[in-house]
Structures are given as C-alpha cells and as structure tokens.
Scaffold this motif. Sequence first.
Motif, PDB file in Angstrom:
ATOM      1  N   ASN A 173       0.868  -1.312   0.132  1.00 45.00           N
ATOM      2  CA  ASN A 173       0.062  -0.067  -0.092  1.00 45.00           C
ATOM      3  C   ASN A 173       0.767   1.242   0.139  1.00 45.00           C
ATOM      4  O   ASN A 173       0.647   2.273  -0.715  1.00 45.00           O
ATOM      5  N   CYS A 204      -6.188   0.107  -8.949  1.00 45.82           N
ATOM      6  CA  CYS A 204      -6.368   0.128  -7.672  1.00 45.82           C
ATOM      7  C   CYS A 204      -5.430  -0.550  -6.833  1.00 45.82           C
ATOM      8  O   CYS A 204      -5.845  -1.403  -6.031  1.00 45.82           O
ATOM      9  N   HIS A 206      -3.306  -0.028  -4.622  1.00 42.17           N
ATOM     10  CA  HIS A 206      -3.066   0.415  -3.394  1.00 42.17           C
ATOM     11  C   HIS A 206      -4.204  -0.029  -2.351  1.00 42.17           C
ATOM     12  O   HIS A 206      -4.199  -0.456  -1.280  1.00 42.17           O
ATOM     13  N   TYR A 207      -5.402  -0.215  -3.194  1.00 44.42           N
ATOM     14  CA  TYR A 207      -6.628  -0.656  -2.423  1.00 44.42           C
ATOM     15  C   TYR A 207      -6.778  -2.210  -2.117  1.00 44.42           C
ATOM     16  O   TYR A 207      -7.030  -2.524  -1.107  1.00 44.42           O
ATOM     17  N   GLU A 210      -4.471  -2.571   0.704  1.00 48.31           N
ATOM     18  CA  GLU A 210      -5.212  -2.180   2.016  1.00 48.31           C
ATOM     19  C   GLU A 210      -6.139  -3.037   2.414  1.00 48.31           C
ATOM     20  O   GLU A 210      -6.065  -3.460   3.559  1.00 48.31           O
ATOM     21  N   THR A 233     -14.765  -3.619   4.614  1.00 44.09           N
ATOM     22  CA  THR A 233     -13.488  -3.011   4.149  1.00 44.09           C
ATOM     23  C   THR A 233     -13.381  -3.553   2.496  1.00 44.09           C
ATOM     24  O   THR A 233     -13.500  -2.712   1.612  1.00 44.09           O
ATOM     25  N   LEU A 237     -14.137  -1.129  -0.532  1.00 40.44           N
ATOM     26  CA  LEU A 237     -12.811  -0.771  -1.531  1.00 40.44           C
ATOM     27  C   LEU A 237     -13.179  -1.465  -2.722  1.00 40.44           C
ATOM     28  O   LEU A 237     -12.558  -0.997  -3.868  1.00 40.44           O
ATOM     29  N   ARG A 240     -15.157   1.256  -4.667  1.00 39.37           N
ATOM     30  CA  ARG A 240     -14.359   2.066  -4.977  1.00 39.37           C
ATOM     31  C   ARG A 240     -13.438   2.049  -6.059  1.00 39.37           C
ATOM     32  O   ARG A 240     -13.188   2.871  -6.793  1.00 39.37           O
ATOM     33  N   SER A 241     -12.882   0.602  -6.051  1.00 38.21           N
ATOM     34  CA  SER A 241     -12.108   0.424  -7.260  1.00 38.21           C
ATOM     35  C   SER A 241     -12.929   0.544  -8.514  1.00 38.21           C
ATOM     36  O   SER A 241     -12.454   0.799  -9.820  1.00 38.21           O
ATOM     37  N   LEU A 262      -9.359  -4.006  -9.498  1.00 35.32           N
ATOM     38  CA  LEU A 262      -8.801  -4.443  -8.246  1.00 35.32           C
ATOM     39  C   LEU A 262      -7.869  -5.718  -8.102  1.00 35.32           C
ATOM     40  O   LEU A 262      -6.873  -5.682  -7.709  1.00 35.32           O
TER      41      LEU A 262
END
Length: 267
Positions: A173, A204, A206-207, A210, A233, A237, A240-241, A262
């Motif tokens: 991340n 994503c 980073h997601y 995370e 979570t 995410l 969001r991705s 993702l």
Amino acid sequence: MVLTRFIYPLPASWFLTAMTVISGAASVIAGLMEIKGKSMQYSKFFNTNNKNVEASNTKVIKFSGRNGMILAYAPAFVASAASVAFMQDKGLRFTLVTSALAFHFFKRLFEVIFIHKYSGSMPIDTAIFISAGYFLSSLSLIYSQHLCGEFAEPIVDLKYAGLTIFLVGVVGNFYHHYLLSKLRKEGEKQYKIPRGGLFHLVICPHYLFEILGFVGISCISQTVYGLSFAAGTICYLTGRSFATRKWYLSKFEDFPNDVKALIPYIF
C-alpha cells in the motif's frame, strides 16, 4: 461449525453486536454507493454529475484536503496507540492487534503529511464522519479483543499468518501510494494514468494491498467483529475500485482496457 475453529465466539455485548451489524452494513452500502457514482465529498469522483456539482457549490465550512485527512485518522491512531501503551498485560494477540492498528493509522498520517499531494478541500462534516467511523471501528476491534481474552484460543491459530499478510499489505500500500504521489510535479493539478508497480494490471493496487492489511488484522484478531470489519472493507474498496476504473475510462481515451479495477486479470 468449521468457522468456530478459526474465530472466538461473539462476546455478550450489545455494543459489539450493534457495531458488528452497523459497520458491516454501512461499508456494504458505501461500496454500492460508489458503484452508483455517489461518492463522498472529498473524492475526485464527487463532481462527476450535475447534482453533485450543485451540492459542492453550496456554502459549507471546509478543511484543506490534508487537514481533513489528519482529522480523519488522528483519533483512531490515538485510541490504538493508547491501547498499546496502557494495556500491555492483555496477551500477545491483543498487543499484536493494537500494534497493527496503531501502525496502520501512523502510516496513514505519515502519508498524509509527507507523501500525498492534495488539490482539493474536504467539508468539515465529511471529515468528522470519516473520523468517527475509523475511531469507533478501531475502538470496537480493541474492545472485542479485550473481551475475547476470557475465551479459549481458537483451535487454528492465525495470528502469525495474519501478521505476515498485514506487513505485505502495509508495504504494498505504501509503495503504490508513493508511486501515485510522484505522478504530478509541484504545482500540477491534472490527473494522469498511474504507472509502475502493479498499475499495469489494476488501477487500484493500493486498495488491493489495503484490503490485505485489514485481512491481516482480522486474522491476527480472529474475532467476529474483526471478520465483519474486514468483509466490510472489502465491499467498500471493491466498489471504490470499480468507480475509479470507470472514472479513468471516462477521462482518458488511451486508458488500457486490459487494466482491471482491483484483482489482476479478474476484476
């Protein structure tokens, strides 16, 4: 049940029962809202339709993006760091859970102050809402771990595997956040397609890392609340991705179609 081999029983606490249901449901709803294009007001996706533009033009008290995110993460960091400092007699698993939480939010604050670049602002009510969510979730996980100290250990011990997954998530991340921070030079505000790391596979990463971080904390914890929070979570995410990839496709004609949201090659 097979699941009982891996997790502690749910403690007899109305607060934890309520938080388990509320936090899980809220994360799922937030993920669905992201998919539908209804993002939080600090997001770069917020101004993607006329209604949101009109809402963002109303007079509200705003923080800078950096100060808003500091407020969002600081209370959760203080709560988890205080647990590490003042509750050292609760056993190794409790110490690992609280230390992982404290390190997670310390990393986030470090990135906010020294790594991330911000070009927008955050309404004060949004900052308070996010801050309260992180604080209550962290407090609930710590409280759940405290209460589960009265139970026998799960038959299958996942805390060391969880610690490994957590560390992989934290490093991955941070690395991809660093790559994102290098996209724009000082003074630049335009968005660019990220490069390097796993960005050639997913938009994503980073997601993705995370999620691994919170899955790791859940495995260290092995509590019902920890499992619920990790699942929530993942839902948020993932949504969001999906919204992130959709946004890049709409803004960049040369965005590679084979780059997933993702999960490499899958989603």
